[in-house]
Structures are given as C-alpha cells and as structure tokens.
Enzyme design. Sequence first.
Site, PDB file in Angstrom:
ATOM      1  N   CYS A 126      -0.450 -10.838 -41.338  1.00 27.62           N
ATOM      2  CA  CYS A 126      -1.555 -11.350 -40.531  1.00 27.62           C
ATOM      3  C   CYS A 126      -1.528 -12.884 -40.463  1.00 27.62           C
ATOM      4  O   CYS A 126      -0.587 -13.480 -39.967  1.00 27.62           O
ATOM      5  CB  CYS A 126      -2.872 -10.801 -41.072  1.00 27.62           C
ATOM      6  SG  CYS A 126      -4.289 -10.971 -39.986  1.00 27.62           S
ATOM      7  N   HIS A 127      -2.569 -13.541 -40.979  1.00 24.99           N
ATOM      8  CA  HIS A 127      -2.661 -15.003 -40.979  1.00 24.99           C
ATOM      9  C   HIS A 127      -1.987 -15.638 -42.195  1.00 24.99           C
ATOM     10  O   HIS A 127      -1.938 -16.863 -42.309  1.00 24.99           O
ATOM     11  CB  HIS A 127      -4.135 -15.438 -40.945  1.00 24.99           C
ATOM     12  CG  HIS A 127      -4.809 -15.211 -39.635  1.00 24.99           C
ATOM     13  ND1 HIS A 127      -5.198 -13.963 -39.197  1.00 24.99           N
ATOM     14  CD2 HIS A 127      -5.165 -16.076 -38.661  1.00 24.99           C
ATOM     15  CE1 HIS A 127      -5.770 -14.066 -38.017  1.00 24.99           C
ATOM     16  NE2 HIS A 127      -5.762 -15.344 -37.666  1.00 24.99           N
TER      17      HIS A 127
END
Length: 180
Positions: free
Chosen positions: A106-107
């Site tokens: 994800c991030h």
Amino acid sequence: MRIAFLTAPEGVEQVELTEPWRAVAATGETPQLISTSAGEVRAFNHLDRGDTFPVDGTVVDTSPEEFDALVLPGGVANPDALRTDPRAVAFARAFFDADKPVAAICHAPWTLIEADVVRDRTLTSWPSLTTDLINAGAHWVDEPVQVCRAEPGPLVTSRGPDDLPYFNEAMLREFGRVAA
C-alpha cells in the site's frame, strides 16, 4: 526465522498488518511487532479505529540484525509517520544494507523512498504513490504484486488490501529463500 513488522504507534491498516502476520505465523516463523514507541499500536480499518496490538520492541531497543526479514504494512498515516522518524527509516534501510528481504504494501513504500532504497527498482504501491516513486527513481507498475530481486535484497510490493493473497504468497516465497 524472526520477521519484524514495523509500524508507527497509530494508523496502520489493520488487515495489512494482520493478514501478513497470520501468513508468517502459519509457517511456524516468529513475527514481532516493532514500533517507534513501546506499548500498543492502534490499527485502523480505512478511516475507522480498529484494534490495538502489543508492541514487542521498538526501533531503539531492537536491532535489524535480530531479524531475518522485514514487513512494512500500509495505511496512509502509518508510513507517513515512519518516514518522518529517522530511527524508523534507519531500521528499514538496515535490511537492505544487510541484503535481507523486505515486503511493503500500500503506502508503505513512502518509508522506502525516505530510506533511499527504491532507485532503479521495479515496484508497485497504492496508485497515489506513483509520482513519488518515479521521482525517487523507481519503476512503478500497476500489478497486484511485484517482486524485485535487484541488489541489495529482494523487495516484495503490493498495491493494497485487495491484493493481500498475492502479497502473502510472494512474501512467503521470498522469505523462504532466506530460510532454505
């Protein structure tokens, strides 16, 4: 094998912590929750508060040398906090310096950008990080999972929660190469 899961005290995406944790634990390996502060980590289910999880150690009282691999769960707030903490960035970078496998979802690649370890690597992430990764010298691809075996150390990346089955499979495969 001991696997470090590095998170900030608040803001980790719960499923991106718990599903890889379960996958690692199911193989008989030992996951350890490492944070920038002792106590507990507060997870989130997107924007809603989730569960808390006990911290096993901090970036101050543990060493990357104690672990065989690193998992960086995502969420927006988690890697944003980690990338502003020099101790967390150094902890993550040490895995690359030691040629140990890292998995980020994800991030989480924000922390890797700050650690200056994405240049000339191919990886994926949550789509909003595309420009950040390209500006840091990475080659970004829109795939459920990407394994980059460029030196130093293998890097497994994934876009987000929908890709967890692919992420976990690739992560365990790469971690297994170390254990073999």
